[in-house]
Design an enzyme around this catalytic site. Sequence first.
Site, PDB file in Angstrom:
ATOM      1  CD  GLU A 500      38.911 -15.529 -47.590  1.00 37.82           C
ATOM      2  OE1 GLU A 500      38.840 -16.840 -47.419  1.00 37.82           O
ATOM      3  OE2 GLU A 500      40.155 -14.814 -47.811  1.00 37.82           O
TER       4      GLU A 500
HETATM    5  C1  LIG Z   1      36.888  -5.652 -43.329  1.00 35.79           C
HETATM    6  C2  LIG Z   1      36.415  -6.113 -44.687  1.00 35.79           C
HETATM    7  C3  LIG Z   1      37.265  -6.294 -45.433  1.00 35.79           C
HETATM    8  C4  LIG Z   1      36.734  -6.865 -46.719  1.00 35.79           C
HETATM    9  N1  LIG Z   1      37.652  -7.276 -47.519  1.00 35.79           N
HETATM   10  C5  LIG Z   1      36.980  -7.258 -49.017  1.00 35.79           C
HETATM   11  C6  LIG Z   1      38.022  -7.432 -50.159  1.00 35.79           C
HETATM   12  O1  LIG Z   1      39.257  -7.027 -50.062  1.00 35.79           O
HETATM   13  N2  LIG Z   1      37.431  -7.504 -51.253  1.00 35.79           N
HETATM   14  C7  LIG Z   1      36.109  -7.542 -51.332  1.00 35.79           C
HETATM   15  O2  LIG Z   1      35.652  -7.611 -52.682  1.00 35.79           O
HETATM   16  N3  LIG Z   1      35.200  -7.496 -50.498  1.00 35.79           N
HETATM   17  C8  LIG Z   1      35.737  -7.608 -49.233  1.00 35.79           C
HETATM   18  N4  LIG Z   1      34.865  -7.478 -48.138  1.00 35.79           N
HETATM   19  C9  LIG Z   1      33.492  -7.613 -48.296  1.00 35.79           C
HETATM   20  C10 LIG Z   1      33.009  -8.774 -47.673  1.00 35.79           C
HETATM   21  O3  LIG Z   1      33.328  -9.920 -48.688  1.00 35.79           O
HETATM   22  C11 LIG Z   1      31.632  -8.622 -47.760  1.00 35.79           C
HETATM   23  O4  LIG Z   1      31.270  -7.965 -46.516  1.00 35.79           O
HETATM   24  C12 LIG Z   1      30.862  -9.912 -47.321  1.00 35.79           C
HETATM   25  O5  LIG Z   1      30.690 -10.585 -48.746  1.00 35.79           O
HETATM   26  C13 LIG Z   1      29.288  -9.908 -46.728  1.00 35.79           C
HETATM   27  O6  LIG Z   1      28.625  -8.834 -47.365  1.00 35.79           O
HETATM   28  P1  LIG Z   1      27.698  -7.703 -46.746  1.00 35.79           P
HETATM   29  O7  LIG Z   1      29.163  -7.218 -45.886  1.00 35.79           O
HETATM   30  O8  LIG Z   1      27.494  -6.657 -47.971  1.00 35.79           O
HETATM   31  O9  LIG Z   1      26.485  -8.320 -46.181  1.00 35.79           O
HETATM   32  P2  LIG Z   1      25.354  -8.953 -46.690  1.00 35.79           P
HETATM   33  O10 LIG Z   1      25.490  -9.480 -47.996  1.00 35.79           O
HETATM   34  O11 LIG Z   1      24.338  -7.934 -46.524  1.00 35.79           O
HETATM   35  O12 LIG Z   1      24.576 -10.114 -45.618  1.00 35.79           O
HETATM   36  C14 LIG Z   1      24.338  -9.547 -44.412  1.00 35.79           C
HETATM   37  C15 LIG Z   1      24.123 -10.859 -43.701  1.00 35.79           C
HETATM   38  O13 LIG Z   1      23.102 -11.696 -44.507  1.00 35.79           O
HETATM   39  C16 LIG Z   1      23.604 -13.141 -44.691  1.00 35.79           C
HETATM   40  N5  LIG Z   1      23.090 -13.501 -45.742  1.00 35.79           N
HETATM   41  C17 LIG Z   1      23.211 -12.957 -47.223  1.00 35.79           C
HETATM   42  N6  LIG Z   1      22.809 -13.739 -47.986  1.00 35.79           N
HETATM   43  C18 LIG Z   1      22.223 -14.822 -47.367  1.00 35.79           C
HETATM   44  C19 LIG Z   1      21.659 -16.265 -47.732  1.00 35.79           C
HETATM   45  N7  LIG Z   1      21.371 -16.563 -48.908  1.00 35.79           N
HETATM   46  N8  LIG Z   1      21.375 -17.105 -46.927  1.00 35.79           N
HETATM   47  C20 LIG Z   1      21.762 -16.708 -45.525  1.00 35.79           C
HETATM   48  N9  LIG Z   1      22.351 -15.803 -44.989  1.00 35.79           N
HETATM   49  C21 LIG Z   1      22.466 -14.811 -46.003  1.00 35.79           C
HETATM   50  C22 LIG Z   1      24.873 -12.710 -44.373  1.00 35.79           C
HETATM   51  O14 LIG Z   1      25.788 -14.090 -43.947  1.00 35.79           O
HETATM   52  C23 LIG Z   1      25.324 -11.790 -43.580  1.00 35.79           C
HETATM   53  O15 LIG Z   1      25.068 -12.367 -41.975  1.00 35.79           O
HETATM   54  C24 LIG Z   1      35.488  -7.076 -46.867  1.00 35.79           C
HETATM   55  C25 LIG Z   1      34.653  -6.882 -45.888  1.00 35.79           C
HETATM   56  C26 LIG Z   1      35.020  -6.286 -44.612  1.00 35.79           C
HETATM   57  C27 LIG Z   1      34.226  -5.884 -43.503  1.00 35.79           C
END
Ligand SMILES: Cc1cc2nc3c(=O)[nH]c(=O)nc-3n(C[C@H](O)[C@H](O)[C@H](O)COP(=O)(O)OP(=O)(O)OC[C@H]3O[C@@H](n4cnc5c(N)ncnc54)[C@H](O)[C@@H]3O)c2cc1C
Length: 829
Positions: A500
């Site tokens: 989220e």
């Molecule tokens: C257990 C679990 C359940 C989930 N359930 C769902 C679901 O039901 N439906 C769904 O659609 N998604 C789901 N997700 C996805 C979740 O919303 C994403 O993991 C999340 O949005 C982060 O994306 P990412 O993991 O690819 O990290 P990335 O986008 O690669 O981010 C990596 C890091 O970079 C930081 N970052 C990225 N951009 C910026 C910025 N502009 N400024 C500062 N920091 C930044 C982030 O805060 C993070 O710390 C789930 C994820 C997990 C792990």
Amino acid sequence: MLGWIIGVVAAFVVLGYFRMAIIWWTLAAALLAACLSAIAGFGFTANVVLFGAFAVVALALNVPPLRRALITNRILAVYRRILPDMSPTEKEAIDAGTVWWDGDLFSGRPDWNRLLATPAPRLTAEEQAFLDGPVEELCAMCDDWEITHERYDLPPHVWQFIKEKGFLGMIIPRKFGGLGFSALAHSAVITRLSSRSNAAAVSVMVPNSLGPAELLLHYGTDEQKNHYLPRLAKGQEIPCFALTSPEAGSDAASIPDYGVVCKGIWQGKETLGMRVTWDKRYITLGPVATLLGLAFRLYDPEKLLSSETDLGITCALVPTGTPGVNIGRRHLPLNGAFQNGPNSGKDVFMPIDWIIGGADYAGKGWMMLMNCLAAGRAISLPASSVGGAQALVRTTGAYARVREQFRTPIGKLEGVEEALGRIAANAYLMEATRVMTAGAVDAGEKPSVISAIAKYHMTERARQCVNDSMDIHGGKGICLGPNNWVGRGYQVLPVGITVEGANILTRTLIIFGQGAIRCHPYVLREMRAAKEMQGKEASIEFDDALTSHIGHTLSNGIRAFVFGLTRAAFAPTPDLASPEIKHYYRHVSRLSAAFAFLADVSMLAMGGALKRKEKISGRLGDVLSMMYLVSATLKHYEDQGSIREDLPLVRWSVRDALYHAQNAIDQVLSNFPVKALATLLRWAIFPMGAPFRPPLDSRNHECARLALEPGLARDRLTTGVFVSKNENDATCVLEEAFLATVACEPIDRKLREAVKTGKLEAHPGIDIAASAREKNVLTAEECAQWQRKEALRKNVIKVDDFPQDFGRAEIVEKLAGEKSHFSSAAKAA
Ligand SMILES: Cc1cc2nc3c(=O)[nH]c(=O)nc-3n(C[C@H](O)[C@H](O)[C@H](O)COP(=O)(O)OP(=O)(O)OC[C@H]3O[C@@H](n4cnc5c(N)ncnc54)[C@H](O)[C@@H]3O)c2cc1C
């Protein structure tokens, strides 16, 4: 004359403090000019020049058409050039949701009376009955070790219970067969479940958060609502919502998943539809979902739907049995046993009316998601964080009383007490924030910035609580097994941090970034005037917003300075404030003025670059957040009837938050790009130095004591949690051992005294209670009571061990060959 000048300057301060209209400023300036003229002994000509120039400036400032023509239209032209373009997705994110108490905090003048007039959120009798009935029952059915280690899933009867009792349809109105619960009740259910089983909580949380049901309720066609909502409410459909893809996580608006509008054959008939290709991951409930909410970008190259080719992000509901849908594989998110996995499809044909809201809502998916995000984000993770924190107060406090080292309950050793007191105070603040935020949702708000604050800070404080608890538990927290009540929570906590809106992004980009535009009283108006309006309309709107903005900034600067000089002695407080916490309202009023001033000057100094200066905007966001958390804590204390016993929790958490806010301001100023401005700002905000200090050790001691003593305060502090009555359950044994330990303390004293006076010998292996009984140091009942306590204590401190194969004989067998290969290779070497 000097007196006159001082008087006029004081008048400026008063005008600024009370934010008087520009005409009053003009009169005061005229008086100042007259004083200066008299001091300098100006002659007729000099006075004509001085007052002539003054009259021109005064007219230019006070007569709007003149002001526009001479000043603000020119600023508007420059502003238009430097204002970065906003993408439609950014614009939709900014526009989404509502502004509530965050707007007050941003204004520099929080209206405390308005906040305290908001009724204390309460559950209805029916909601309370659900909490006391099915929720308790469900918690009792969940054995976390069985779920997270043996099955990696909820047992079938638990799934069945969840569906039958309507847990999956808490947000669905009764007319569609749902429970139609308030946000507060929904949040209370998640809190309680989270205190027992993360997998159960997540499985219930997701269908009630941003996903098919929420989107259908707001945007679904009648046909979609009538078909799906009753089925979702009764668990006949298991929903999931798939937005994230391997290439697009945080930057979700850039999903590469796409659909192409086309005609195809559907159920034997030619049908207008879409061929959709997607590759999603991390989707919660995905592996068991029957209804896939899917977000993808929709293109219409043949212009079958509209004159546009790129329609934008679109949300559709796809039954998972549809040919071409690949679903069912699982991820293993930190051993959390909730269902989560990838799904994909290639050129899957689906009718156009699978779009949520029908063809009219093609391309409106991002707007729909942004508008629905706030409610769920304000509830799910804040509630689960509170459930975790409250459970930790209960178990960690009990364990720290039962576990002894150096012949002392570890909770009474100062180092442990420090961590325990922090857990207790954090849990109080978190509960306060949960309740106030859910109350706002029930009052009709969709608080976008507040929901980001709640999500970020509650998950971060849960992380702090679980880290503290792990430290207190030592090895007991590390060795997993049915007797470890803290390790799984520690393991799975980063899930809440990541989902989220991952926390780093939420803190550094959203809270202040969105707040500065959305909650600021004038910035959005200025931007709209510049970008969305033309001609006279733009000129009038921009002029009004800009002049009000300048007045607002000046006023906040002056107020911050006056509050700083007077240590906020005259800052506003609510009429109904409890006297013992009244000064905290003043401190927040002071911080609010300082924050509003600092935010405006930062925007002025850094302009659009502030968005990329995430370290600065993250800290500004921290100040806003701390004020929100303090407001919630104070309101909670008042709403609960100002219970004096809870005061240490309020004092610790408020002081801690104020200190954090002060540090955040200090760091903004230390890293401010324009050093001279930073010095001026520091002088204006902290004219008498930094006022706030960290919480006192004595308060921390009092907080820890509340977690270490059985009683009403501990029960209030852990009001949301499930307390197991099952004697085979480790937390039930812990609770019994805790009560028995406290009850046995007089007996312990008797035994110690007897040993000291030589009446008794204490050696390892001796049953000291039995020997005390023999020597009439203890009565028979006391002896039995002490022996029971000892048996419970031994049970509590034990940790689990397992056979070599951890019950997985077949895997060990399979690996045996490899092992022997390894050992013979090692021997050869
Ligand atoms: C257990 C679990 C359940 C989930 N359930 C769902 C679901 O039901 N439906 C769904 O659609 N998604 C789901 N997700 C996805 C979740 O919303 C994403 O993991 C999340 O949005 C982060 O994306 P990412 O993991 O690819 O990290 P990335 O986008 O690669 O981010 C990596 C890091 O970079 C930081 N970052 C990225 N951009 C910026 C910025 N502009 N400024 C500062 N920091 C930044 C982030 O805060 C993070 O710390 C789930 C994820 C997990 C792990």
